[in-house]
Structure formats: C-alpha cells, structure tokens
Design a protein around this motif. Sequence first.
Motif, mmCIF file in Angstrom:
data_model
loop_
_atom_site.group_PDB
_atom_site.id
_atom_site.type_symbol
_atom_site.label_atom_id
_atom_site.label_comp_id
_atom_site.label_asym_id
_atom_site.label_seq_id
_atom_site.Cartn_x
_atom_site.Cartn_y
_atom_site.Cartn_z
ATOM 1 N N SER A 1 -3.332 0.504 -3.539
ATOM 2 C CA SER A 1 -3.114 -1.049 -2.979
ATOM 3 C C SER A 1 -2.928 -2.110 -3.979
ATOM 4 O O SER A 1 -3.647 -2.068 -4.856
ATOM 5 C CB SER A 1 -3.923 -1.515 -1.906
ATOM 6 O OG SER A 1 -3.845 -0.460 -0.653
ATOM 7 N N THR B 1 0.802 -1.155 0.061
ATOM 8 C CA THR B 1 -0.055 0.038 0.066
ATOM 9 C C THR B 1 0.972 1.393 0.040
ATOM 10 O O THR B 1 1.585 1.385 0.803
ATOM 11 C CB THR B 1 -0.848 0.081 1.296
ATOM 12 O OG1 THR B 1 -1.773 -1.022 1.238
ATOM 13 C CG2 THR B 1 -1.866 1.445 1.274
ATOM 14 N N GLU C 1 0.863 5.062 0.714
ATOM 15 C CA GLU C 1 0.188 5.921 1.357
ATOM 16 C C GLU C 1 0.315 7.290 1.068
ATOM 17 O O GLU C 1 1.430 7.939 1.713
ATOM 18 C CB GLU C 1 0.435 5.544 2.872
ATOM 19 C CG GLU C 1 0.228 4.187 3.412
ATOM 20 C CD GLU C 1 0.645 3.971 5.100
ATOM 21 O OE1 GLU C 1 1.360 4.707 5.430
ATOM 22 O OE2 GLU C 1 0.028 2.950 5.561
ATOM 23 N N ASN D 1 -5.112 6.271 -1.197
ATOM 24 C CA ASN D 1 -3.805 5.135 -1.293
ATOM 25 C C ASN D 1 -4.064 4.066 -2.433
ATOM 26 O O ASN D 1 -5.046 3.876 -2.919
ATOM 27 C CB ASN D 1 -3.977 4.299 0.036
ATOM 28 C CG ASN D 1 -3.541 5.282 1.323
ATOM 29 O OD1 ASN D 1 -2.970 6.362 1.024
ATOM 30 N ND2 ASN D 1 -3.899 4.873 2.492
#
Length: 609
Positions: free
Chosen positions: A397, A387, A389, A395
């Motif tokens: 992922s 992920t 951030e 975000n």
Amino acid sequence: MLRLASLLCLVLWSAGASAQQKPTIYIDIPTEKKPWNHIEWNESPAQFQFAIVTDRTGGHRPGVFPMGIRKLNLLQPEFVMSVGDLIEGYTKDTVQLNAEWKEFMSFIEPLEAPFFYVPGNHDFTNEVMEAKWKELFGVSYYHFVYKDVLFLCLNSEDNLRGAGRGTIGDEQFEYIKKVLEENAGVKWTLVFMHQPLWVQEDTKRWKDVEALLEGRNHNVFAGHYHRYWKAQRNNGKYIALATTGGGSRLRGRAYGEFDHVVWATMTEEGPVLANLFLDGIWDEDVVTEDLVDLVRNRPFPVQIAPIYGEAPAPAELSAEVKATNRSDTKMRVSLKGYTHDHLFYQLEQTDFVVEPNNVATFALKMKNPGQTPLSEMSSFTVRAEITYEFEAQPNVSFSNDLKYQPFERHPVRKVSGRKVDGDLKDWKGAEWISVDRRDGAPFDYDGPADCSLKFATAYDADYFYVAVDLADNDFFVAEDGSYWDQDGLIVGLDARPKHLSAFNQGEGRGRDWIAYLRTFKSKNPVYDEARLPAAVTSAVKRTETGATLEIAFPMEYIEKMGGADWSSLRLGLGYYDYDARDAEPTTLFWFPAWNATDDVPGSGMLFRE
C-alpha cells in the motif's frame, strides 16, 4: 527435597577444530520438559555489529541526523560507517566550510562508537573542499580489516565532477587493486562510497573495480539518490541507501524514501542487515527491484487530467480521472477529497478495484458558483490510497496527495525579428504575466521595489523566448560563491507532449527537461552551463529599478522533445532574492517548483498559437 535433584547443570562446549570453549550456563529447572527450543547460542567471537548512516544533506532537515546519533547510542554498535554528504558544502568559502564541518563534528561528538568518514559530492566537489577534507581527515580513500572482514572506503568524487558523475580514477584503482590482492583471504569485503557508480555512465575505473570484486564475497553500500533500493549483481548485494536527514519527500517504503540507519550483524555467512527506520525496523528487502519497478519506476497510478479554460470564469468544469493498473494483480483505489474555498466538486467514483493491466476512467465534476476567475483559483487536494492485492505475499500500500487546479489558458505567440540583448523594446504589446507567489520571512520583504517581476513569452522559427522585467533594489552577487546562495533567476522548460510534461515532478532534469539558473555574476553566470542539453542564449540589462532579461531556447531542442508540430510547453519560473542584510532569501515563483510537495500537475502550461 534434595537440591541436587532439582539442579540441572549444563556445560556447553564445542568439539570443533578450534576446540574453543563456549559459555557455561547453570539453569535451575526440575522438570523433564524445558521452556526453550534449544540451547545453541547465537554467539561467536567472529560475529560483530556495526551501523551505517547515509545522506544528511542535499536539502537537510534539521534535527534528524542528531536524532539518529542518539538512537545509535541506544543500540551500542561497535562502530559506525558513513556514505558521505555530511555537510551542504558546494562552496569555496572557507569560512562557510569551517562552520559546516564544525557543526557536523558537534553532531558526532556525542556518539559513543568510532565513526568512519566517506566523502560525498557535497563534501568534496572542488579543490578548496578537497584541501579541507585532507586537512581534517588526511586521506579520501582507505581501508581497514576487522575480524577478518575488509572494509574498503572509497572516494567516488576523486575527479571533482559533482552529482551524477562519480568516478574511480587510475590512482585510486591501483590502490584498490593492491588492497584486494593483499587481503585475498578475508571472509568478506564491504565497500562504502557515496555515489552508486553501478548505475552511472563514464565512471572511469569503476567497472574494473567490479571485475576485481566479482570473485569474492562482497557487499557495496552507497547513498546519493536519497532513495533505497537493493540490487543483486556482480555476485554480490549492491544497496543504495535512503537518508538520515537529507532532502526527501518521505513518501514511504514503496518509494524508498525514508530516514533510517542500517544495523549490520556480521556472521560467517555474510552481513545480516536491518533497516532501522526512525519509526520502525525492516530487513534488507524493504525495497526490492520488483517493488521499484511496480511503484517507483512508473507514474502514480491515478492522474487527473489538467484543464485550461477558454472562459475567464466558467460556471462548470469537468476533468477526466484515470486509474491505471500496470501490474498483474488487482489494484484497489480509494479517493478522498477535501473542501475548497471556491469550487464544489464531486468524484464519480471514490472506492473501486482496477483489474490487472486495465484502466478505469471517470469524471471529476466542478461547479464555480461564485464565478471566481481561473487566474485567482487555488488548488485543492484529493488523497489517493493505492493497494496492490497479492495472493502469495503481503499487500503493498502507498498513497499520494493529488493536487488539482483548473487553469486559465496562456498562449505563446509567433513573432519575427527578435534579438536577444536584454532590452525589452521588442516586447511592446506582449501578454505580461505577473509573478506574485512569494515565500520567505515577512520582515525580509519590503514591497515591490525590493523584489517583483513579470514575464512574457514568444517564439519564432529559431527560438522560444522568455522576457523578464525584474525589480530588485539590492542585487546580491558572489563571484566565487554558490550559484544557489545569491540572486538568480531559475527557468524550467519541459517541451515534451502535454500528457508527459504536465505530470513532471522534477525528475529527469537535463534528460527530459531543462533547468536554467542564471545569476548576475560577471563571469560564468549560468549554473553548470556546459551540461545543459541545449545551448541556451541569454542577455541581461541593468536598469534603475532592477534588470531586464531575455532568454532564448533553441527551437531545434523543442522540436526534438515535442515534435515539429509541438502544441504546448510547460514553463516554470522563479527568482531568488538574497538581499545582503537579510538572513534568508525571498523567493518569487509563478507556480510551485515541479519537485515541491505543493506542485500542481499541469501548472505553467503555454499553448502554441
């Protein structure tokens, strides 16, 4: 209460230059406040909606394309566009071609909207397929205008050069030029073709087509690479689509690998695009160039370094895990291991953050309590969740299953006086490796005499050699058939340094590594031999039980890719056995193919001695 007091009658009309009357609506709402924001209807006679389907073939997955057609009927587009690769094709067998087109027509028959055909390399790759296309559809490039929008359907295969080598020839260019001149005043131009020629070289007149498009509102849609990305270029949006059932690893949005159809709403400001996943809906920014650079154009952030044991059955092993964050934002990593039949293993870290532009390294420790030989070891899986951030955007992922396996060490030794003639008399005393990873229908395999092989390797100052001793009691050879639909030996050779070759997942074929497919045809037995990055020599000798083969790869190529002091080679080797009586082939592979989901990084490594 007087009914007239509670009836609000709204008559909507337009005072524009066209004086076109808008719909009339009657709303029975007695209050001063109204339960809506405004009543400017999102409606225009010039607005319309259509859909685009993309690649169905190139390793099609049955059932996906027909499901897409059923979903399109639920959406009710005014018509449906395509970008080619509708059949598997790649054959001169008219019986097979007729059957494949008949099958595809059966998929289109339930569609309630018009469907517009565009040729792909699987549909239009030789003179026989070209003739069949024209028999079915008349022309291979054409145009139409609908509600002041020009739809330009092109043939990126007009020189029959195949995958990765699309073109727009002179005759087609003159047609395009004439069409654009005659439709200079349309409000928008939409171009549909199969291969994204804007990322290919030697495309003949495509750059001239781009020059004609630059000054007008336009979008270009293509397929072919089975991965979605959008690029802003040439004063337009150029979008390569993913798949509607074509071959794909389906690793998700971050990789641009998903099954979808595109839903296009044409407005005065241009098309508004929605990517309709078969499990959801995303807009046209589902994958941007920034995300492509972050995720797809870089190795997966977590790698486990392969190890090659000197001892045949070591009790303990240790490998390095490396998590590399090449971005300017924090990267969270979560690792989860699954049990293994022979090994007990432990990751020193399983949930951690890697700071921007940083690397985290730690150990994967393994114990082999049963002293299982490395030659009998199977792989295990570590699930890696990544992920990124971000602060100013959602975000991102994505995940990957990391296959891992400790390997035995295979040497490749120096020899002298080797001659490539298919006779294995020079290979006495060599270290032979049996290939026993078999796949296919069990009832199509009749034992070692039906299909089995072993191989050995060596090198000298001029060549790297592969010798193959093959048992096959029923050779299937089709002189005019597809190379991939008959008996054939496939050899992959990646001569780059180990840190690169070990993690080769099948991308960069021809550029980074050699894929050599040799059949038993009497003429032109090697697939696409002229496009190999090096001149590979081979010889076959038929035997009472099958055949023996020798293949020689130039040392000049190996030193170019790995340096004069090269220390390793990654070898992939497999055999396709198409017995005439069997419905499907039996395949034998030393290790899974590098582009397969069960590929194990570092498999097939040979070390120079």
